[in-house]
Design an enzyme around this catalytic site. Structure first.
Site, PDB file in Angstrom:
ATOM      1  N   ASP A 133      -6.607  15.884  37.901  1.00  0.00           N
ATOM      2  CA  ASP A 133      -7.781  16.496  37.290  1.00  0.00           C
ATOM      3  C   ASP A 133      -8.204  17.788  37.972  1.00  0.00           C
ATOM      4  O   ASP A 133      -7.715  18.132  39.043  1.00  0.00           O
ATOM      5  CB  ASP A 133      -8.948  15.493  37.286  1.00  0.00           C
ATOM      6  CG  ASP A 133      -9.100  14.753  38.626  1.00  0.00           C
ATOM      7  OD1 ASP A 133      -8.534  15.217  39.632  1.00  0.00           O
ATOM      8  OD2 ASP A 133      -9.781  13.721  38.657  1.00  0.00           O
ATOM      9  N   GLU A 141     -14.351   8.463  32.930  1.00  0.00           N
ATOM     10  CA  GLU A 141     -15.579   7.714  33.202  1.00  0.00           C
ATOM     11  C   GLU A 141     -15.654   6.447  32.343  1.00  0.00           C
ATOM     12  O   GLU A 141     -14.921   6.319  31.360  1.00  0.00           O
ATOM     13  CB  GLU A 141     -16.790   8.612  32.895  1.00  0.00           C
ATOM     14  CG  GLU A 141     -16.872   9.885  33.737  1.00  0.00           C
ATOM     15  CD  GLU A 141     -17.376   9.644  35.156  1.00  0.00           C
ATOM     16  OE1 GLU A 141     -17.237   8.515  35.682  1.00  0.00           O
ATOM     17  OE2 GLU A 141     -17.900  10.611  35.753  1.00  0.00           O
ATOM     18  N   ASN A 185     -17.815   3.714  40.089  1.00  0.00           N
ATOM     19  CA  ASN A 185     -18.059   3.128  38.763  1.00  0.00           C
ATOM     20  C   ASN A 185     -16.758   2.760  38.055  1.00  0.00           C
ATOM     21  O   ASN A 185     -16.742   2.512  36.862  1.00  0.00           O
ATOM     22  CB  ASN A 185     -18.879   4.090  37.895  1.00  0.00           C
ATOM     23  CG  ASN A 185     -18.154   5.407  37.641  1.00  0.00           C
ATOM     24  OD1 ASN A 185     -17.031   5.606  38.113  1.00  0.00           O
ATOM     25  ND2 ASN A 185     -18.780   6.299  36.898  1.00  0.00           N
ATOM     26  N   HIS A 222     -14.062   4.745  37.772  1.00  0.00           N
ATOM     27  CA  HIS A 222     -13.299   5.823  37.118  1.00  0.00           C
ATOM     28  C   HIS A 222     -11.993   6.077  37.862  1.00  0.00           C
ATOM     29  O   HIS A 222     -11.892   5.898  39.065  1.00  0.00           O
ATOM     30  CB  HIS A 222     -14.137   7.094  36.913  1.00  0.00           C
ATOM     31  CG  HIS A 222     -14.435   7.933  38.111  1.00  0.00           C
ATOM     32  ND1 HIS A 222     -15.718   8.271  38.487  1.00  0.00           N
ATOM     33  CD2 HIS A 222     -13.624   8.539  39.006  1.00  0.00           C
ATOM     34  CE1 HIS A 222     -15.669   9.050  39.545  1.00  0.00           C
ATOM     35  NE2 HIS A 222     -14.419   9.221  39.897  1.00  0.00           N
TER      36      HIS A 222
HETATM   37  C1  GLP Z   1     -13.241  11.964  42.202  1.00  0.00           C
HETATM   38  C2  GLP Z   1     -11.811  12.147  41.698  1.00  0.00           C
HETATM   39  C3  GLP Z   1     -11.056  10.837  41.683  1.00  0.00           C
HETATM   40  C4  GLP Z   1     -11.265  10.114  42.991  1.00  0.00           C
HETATM   41  C5  GLP Z   1     -12.720   9.760  43.164  1.00  0.00           C
HETATM   42  C6  GLP Z   1     -13.014   9.020  44.448  1.00  0.00           C
HETATM   43  O1  GLP Z   1     -14.153  11.733  41.199  1.00  0.00           O
HETATM   44  N1  GLP Z   1     -11.753  12.756  40.410  1.00  0.00           N
HETATM   45  O2  GLP Z   1      -9.681  11.098  41.427  1.00  0.00           O
HETATM   46  O3  GLP Z   1     -10.482   8.950  43.023  1.00  0.00           O
HETATM   47  O4  GLP Z   1     -13.456  10.967  43.176  1.00  0.00           O
HETATM   48  O5  GLP Z   1     -13.097   9.933  45.502  1.00  0.00           O
HETATM   49  P1  GLP Z   1     -13.055   9.553  47.023  1.00  0.00           P
HETATM   50  O6  GLP Z   1     -11.641   9.282  47.346  1.00  0.00           O
HETATM   51  O7  GLP Z   1     -13.543  10.802  47.724  1.00  0.00           O
HETATM   52  O8  GLP Z   1     -13.945   8.387  47.217  1.00  0.00           O
END
Ligand code: GLP
Length: 243
Positions: free
Chosen positions: A67, A143, A136, A138
């Site tokens: 993304d 989402e 949540n 995702h």
């Molecule tokens: C973001 C990314 C996800 C990631 C998530 C969790 O929203 N788009 O790909 O898995 O955050 O992030 P973190 O690893 O910093 O907890």
């Protein structure tokens, strides 16, 4: 879904790094799906270390990231393009033209989504997709409420995601409200998936992922139906599980 329990973040990163290196070595032209966020940072550090120690080369590796934020150019320090260059690509022998992320500042974003999806398809299947998980549920930026049949698309970020990701920005208002993300269907077409989760903040999401039902209200739950998905969790992330 396979579950691998490890002690802590360091062990999680080392475990994932070994899988990625094995995958790279098992193919002439490996295709990796990569993620951003704090979770895979340790994995990327371990991969850089392995490269420096001549244990792996990225010369023939192609990558697709999940993304990118809408409105952030590749040279913006908060963009995922920048993150990947900074945390991995600039430190290994990967061909920059083989690394792919959506362009968050494309003039025609709808077309950008179609082009990104086509690029993945034309390259062939992703051999190994690395995922983190949002609190949540995702995955990528899909989402709750996203359809399991979604392809690469533009999504609106929910407030809890903006809040969680605001730690990387000077002000919460600076967090983009939209992103381009690989769709759940695109992610599910990867041959193998490894989802990493570390820390107490992920414990509730991990419980729901492993013990909950498969529902579009909790996007990561679809991984229960993937033929080769592994969830790698440390003690803190596993702390709410029944067994
Ligand atoms: C973001 C990314 C996800 C990631 C998530 C969790 O929203 N788009 O790909 O898995 O955050 O992030 P973190 O690893 O910093 O907890």
């Amino acid at each position: 879904m396979n579950i691998v329990k490890v002690k802590d973040y360091q062990e999680m990163s080392a475990w994932a790094s070994k899988q990625v290196i094995d995958k790279i070595k098992s193919s002439d032209q490996p295709v990796l799906g990569l993620a951003t966020g704090s979770t895979p940072e340790g994995l990327y550090q371990d991969l850089i270390e392995a490269y420096k120690n001549h244990q792996v080369s990225f010369k023939n590796v192609t990558t697709f990231n999940l993304d990118e934020y809408v409105g952030l150019a590749a040279d913006d320090p908060n963009s995922y393009n920048y993150f990947m260059n900074d945390k991995l690509f600039n430190h290994v022998d990967i061909d920059p033209s083989h690394t792919h992320l959506p362009n968050g500042v494309a003039t025609d974003l709808e077309q950008e989504c179609k082009d990104y999806e086509a690029l993945i398809k034309n390259t062939g299947q992703i051999d190994l997709q690395i995922l983190g998980i949002g609190i949540n549920g995702h995955i990528g930026f899909n989402e709750p409420g996203s359809s399991f049949s979604d392809r690469t698309q533009i999504v609106k970020l929910v407030d809890s995601t903006i809040e969680a990701n605001s730690r990387f920005f000077a002000h919460k208002e600076d967090v983009p409200t939209h992103a381009v993300t690989m769709g759940i269907k695109t992610i599910m077409e990867s041959k193998e998936i490894i989802l990493l989760a570390s820390g107490e903040s992920k414990a509730k999401a991990i419980k729901q992922l492993i013990e909950g039902e498969v529902t579009e209200d909790f996007p990561a739950s679809i991984l229960q139906q993937h033929p080769n998905a592994t969830i790698v969790i440390d003690n803190a992330a596993a702390s709410l599980l029944n067994a």
